[in-house]
Design an enzyme around this catalytic site. Structure first.
Site, PDB file in Angstrom:
ATOM      1  N   ALA A   1       0.777  -1.244   0.000  1.00 41.39           N
ATOM      2  CA  ALA A   1       0.000   0.000   0.000  1.00 41.39           C
ATOM      3  C   ALA A   1       0.808   1.293   0.000  1.00 41.39           C
ATOM      4  CB  ALA A   1      -0.951   0.004   1.190  1.00 41.39           C
ATOM      5  N   ALA A   2       2.087   1.260   0.393  1.00 32.26           N
ATOM      6  CA  ALA A   2       2.822   2.523   0.561  1.00 32.26           C
ATOM      7  C   ALA A   2       3.195   3.122  -0.790  1.00 32.26           C
ATOM      8  CB  ALA A   2       4.083   2.274   1.383  1.00 32.26           C
ATOM      9  N   PRO A   3       3.170   4.444  -0.920  1.00 31.91           N
ATOM     10  CA  PRO A   3       2.872   5.442   0.118  1.00 31.91           C
ATOM     11  C   PRO A   3       1.383   5.764   0.297  1.00 31.91           C
ATOM     12  CG  PRO A   3       3.564   6.536  -1.887  1.00 31.91           C
ATOM     13  CD  PRO A   3       3.639   5.065  -2.171  1.00 31.91           C
ATOM     14  N   GLY A   4       0.495   5.071  -0.373  1.00 33.23           N
ATOM     15  CA  GLY A   4      -0.925   5.273  -0.071  1.00 33.23           C
ATOM     16  C   GLY A   4      -1.735   5.911  -1.178  1.00 33.23           C
ATOM     17  N   GLY A   5      -1.156   6.025  -2.366  1.00 36.79           N
ATOM     18  CA  GLY A   5      -1.879   6.644  -3.477  1.00 36.79           C
ATOM     19  C   GLY A   5      -3.209   5.954  -3.740  1.00 36.79           C
TER      20      GLY A   5
ATOM     21  N   ARG B   1       8.427   2.915   4.596  1.00 34.29           N
ATOM     22  CA  ARG B   1       7.390   3.339   3.645  1.00 34.29           C
ATOM     23  C   ARG B   1       6.010   3.304   4.300  1.00 34.29           C
ATOM     24  NH1 ARG B   1       8.413   3.732  -1.776  1.00 34.29           N
ATOM     25  NH2 ARG B   1       6.440   2.774  -2.378  1.00 34.29           N
TER      26      ARG B   1
ATOM     27  N   CYS C   1       2.744  -1.055 -12.663  1.00 38.62           N
ATOM     28  CA  CYS C   1       3.030   0.089 -13.544  1.00 38.62           C
ATOM     29  C   CYS C   1       4.123  -0.336 -14.527  1.00 38.62           C
ATOM     30  CB  CYS C   1       3.412   1.331 -12.746  1.00 38.62           C
ATOM     31  SG  CYS C   1       4.869   1.144 -11.721  1.00 38.62           S
TER      32      CYS C   1
HETATM   33  N1  SAM Z   1       0.027   1.029  -3.914  1.00 36.09           N
HETATM   34  C1  SAM Z   1       1.039   2.031  -3.671  1.00 36.09           C
HETATM   35  C2  SAM Z   1       0.478   3.389  -3.984  1.00 36.09           C
HETATM   36  O1  SAM Z   1      -0.442   3.493  -4.782  1.00 36.09           O
HETATM   37  O2  SAM Z   1       0.951   4.387  -3.399  1.00 36.09           O
HETATM   38  C3  SAM Z   1       2.313   1.748  -4.459  1.00 36.09           C
HETATM   39  C4  SAM Z   1       2.858   0.391  -4.179  1.00 36.09           C
HETATM   40  S1  SAM Z   1       4.419   0.083  -4.922  1.00 36.09           S
HETATM   41  C5  SAM Z   1       3.990  -0.231  -6.554  1.00 36.09           C
HETATM   42  C6  SAM Z   1       4.773  -1.490  -4.302  1.00 36.09           C
HETATM   43  C7  SAM Z   1       4.993  -1.558  -2.812  1.00 36.09           C
HETATM   44  O3  SAM Z   1       5.111  -2.932  -2.473  1.00 36.09           O
HETATM   45  C8  SAM Z   1       6.249  -0.898  -2.275  1.00 36.09           C
HETATM   46  O4  SAM Z   1       5.894   0.098  -1.349  1.00 36.09           O
HETATM   47  C9  SAM Z   1       7.029  -2.023  -1.591  1.00 36.09           C
HETATM   48  O5  SAM Z   1       7.627  -1.618  -0.378  1.00 36.09           O
HETATM   49  C10 SAM Z   1       5.941  -3.031  -1.351  1.00 36.09           C
HETATM   50  N2  SAM Z   1       6.352  -4.451  -1.310  1.00 36.09           N
HETATM   51  C11 SAM Z   1       7.380  -5.060  -1.931  1.00 36.09           C
HETATM   52  N3  SAM Z   1       7.378  -6.371  -1.650  1.00 36.09           N
HETATM   53  C12 SAM Z   1       6.325  -6.607  -0.844  1.00 36.09           C
HETATM   54  C13 SAM Z   1       5.789  -7.751  -0.194  1.00 36.09           C
HETATM   55  N4  SAM Z   1       6.338  -8.944  -0.344  1.00 36.09           N
HETATM   56  N5  SAM Z   1       4.712  -7.590   0.584  1.00 36.09           N
HETATM   57  C14 SAM Z   1       4.120  -6.385   0.756  1.00 36.09           C
HETATM   58  N6  SAM Z   1       4.590  -5.260   0.183  1.00 36.09           N
HETATM   59  C15 SAM Z   1       5.668  -5.382  -0.612  1.00 36.09           C
END
Ligand code: SAM
Length: 482
Positions: A114-118, A142, A235
């Site tokens: 979920a990070a950063p929460g967009g 994050r 993305c």
């Molecule tokens: N959904 C977020 C937004 O809209 O702001 C962007 C998410 S970003 C594409 C992917 C995220 O997955 C990163 O913040 C990363 O830290 C996290 N991540 C990576 N591996 C993961 C795992 N095994 N379990 C949960 N989160 C994970």
């Protein structure tokens, strides 16, 4: 971005994916600038009123009801309403996944990455204060930013944790109504906006992320209830990370089906059997590259849709990881002794001064921990032994016999829910001074002594405290404008 900096293997893959007719248009899109946008927080303001009153130019994003394009230099990130959680700054294509997941008020929603929460901020807004959002990210640092963004959006019915998905699965098998898996990916769709990602791609490309995604999508699938929906998004363009991941799910979890989504004329279809999936290409739309697939877990044979027994099915299993100390890590929270039915006097008085606050949804309960008071959402989620950064709304803190309302509470309130409001115009230079933590002199204070909700254009920013006609700035220290 100059084309020479794009990895050869990536260009080759795109040529294969798009074919010789479409590929030149795709390449040409790198000569055009990327787009900047913002998504309005529908729990705070309607899109109509926002577009009438916002002081910088915005244009609707045609496929997102509450999305707007704004110029890179619009000043959106320095506007007081940004600090008030009135909108989230987001690239327009990235608004798509949360808009396609059909979240309803009352749902139990998981945002796994979920990070950063967009996207979490939009999923939470769609809940309209009912049900619960569990927002997780494996990275603690994050996840802190994620919590800040959800608090700024004024979300009370949420919990934020930082856990490995397998741990979540051990607590919540078949539990959630809706799940978003916005997976970590090679980021090909962002190369135009973030050229540095092209360098990372050469180190960790699609095949690295593909194995992470295959694991994540199955773990998420097992946390969804029958009849529930899951949205998988990235993305990136690579079929290995997109269609192949969806096909992997369908092969390994035959009770899942890929279903059609709300369609927009600029969307492209997923490849092969993933026809219903959405692809966004920068040469077809005013946005960066994205992929989104909406999946449904079929009802179990013999179980009626919406059967209340079905909704509670997860709880028995969840009970197996209920609260207590985790013997291995020493972490975990004991809720038993500090749940409260009656708030301490000053906090109860403060609560009584609120006018029918919308965050009190009748489903929560109060808890006091180290003098801090929380209004908790869904009991079963917050009872799990997880590395939580927050469960529910931090209402405020008892300081001896005094009560101090929290910054998160200011964000969760509407101006009309609090009796003493000090409203500055967003353009008033005192608004920015307030956000910087400086002293401001109001024309008139709304009460002679006590807590005042400071607003900009009718939307809350934080607290101030009056005494003898003076205002003390109580804007949260970590929240200030720099
Ligand atoms: N959904 C977020 C937004 O809209 O702001 C962007 C998410 S970003 C594409 C992917 C995220 O997955 C990163 O913040 C990363 O830290 C996290 N991540 C990576 N591996 C993961 C795992 N095994 N379990 C949960 N989160 C994970």
């Amino acid at each position: 971005m100059t084309l020479t900096r794009l990895p050869e293997a990536f260009l080759h893959m795109m040529q294969e994916l798009l074919g010789t007719e479409e590929y030149p248009a795709f390449l040409a899109s790198y000569e055009r600038p990327s787009h900047t946008g913002l998504r309005v927080n529908s729990t705070k303001i309607s899109t109509d009123i926002f577009s009438e009153r916002v002081s910088f130019p915005v244009e609707p994003v045609p496929w997102i009801g509450n999305g707007f394009f704004c110029g890179e230099d619009s000043g959106a990130s320095r506007h007081p309403w940004y600090y008030g959680g009135v909108y989230y700054i987001q690239e327009p294509s990235a608004m798509t996944p949360a808009s396609l997941l059909p979240v309803e008020p009352g749902d139990r929603v998981l945002d796994l990455c979920a990070a950063p929460g967009g996207k979490a901020t939009e999923l939470a807004a769609k809940l309209k204060g009912r049900g619960v959002l569990l927002a997780n990210d494996i990275s603690v640092s994050r996840a802190k930013g994620l919590l800040r963004n959800l608090e700024r959006f004024g979300i009370a019915n949420m919990a934020v944790c930082s856990e490995k998905p397998e741990k979540l699965l051990s607590c919540f098998p078949g539990y959630f109504d809706k799940i978003l898996v916005d997976a970590p990916c090679s980021g090909e769709g962002m190369f135009r906006r973030r050229p540095d990602m092209a360098a990372d791609w050469e180190e960790r490309g699609p095949s690295y992320y593909s194995s992470v995604q295959k694991e994540l999508i199955l773990q998420a699938a097992d946390m969804l209830r029958h009849g529930g929906c899951m949205l998988y998004s990235t993305c990136t363009f690579s079929p290995l990370e997109n269609e192949d991941t969806v096909e992997w799910l369908l092969k390994n979890r035959p009770d899942f089906e890929l279903i059609p989504t709300k369609w927009y004329e600029g969307f492209s279809h997923g490849r092969g059997s993933c026809h219903h999936a959405v692809r966004i290409f920068p040469h077809c739309m005013e946005g960066e590259g994205h992929f989104a697939a909406l999946l449904r877990k079929r009802e179990e044979k013999g179980a009626g849709a919406g059967d209340p027994g079905d909704r509670d099915a997860g709880s028995g299993i969840v009970a197996s990881c209920l609260t207590g100390r985790d013997d291995r890590t020493g972490q975990g929270r004991s809720l038993g002794e500090d749940k409260v039915n009656v708030l301490p006097g000053a906090a109860a008085d403060f609560l009584a001064s609120l006018k029918d606050p919308s965050f009190l949804n009748g489903q929560g309960q109060w808890r006091i921990q180290e003098n801090r008071l929380y209004y908790l959402p869904d009991r079963r989620i917050i009872s799990a032994r997880l590395r939580f950064l927050r469960t529910g709304l931090l209402f405020g803190e008892m300081k001896k016999s005094r009560f101090e309302p929290s910054q998160a509470l200011a964000m969760a309130l509407r101006a009309e829910e609090y009796p003493w409001v000090l409203d500055f115009a967003p353009e008033d230079e005192r608004t920015i001074r307030y956000l910087k933590g400086e002293t401001v002199v109001p024309d008139e204070v709304p009460c002679s002594s006590g807590w005042v909700l400071v607003c900009a254009g009718g939307l809350p920013l934080g607290w101030g405290k009056t005494h003898n006609g003076m205002l003390k700035n109580k804007y949260g220290a970590g929240w200030r404008m720099l």
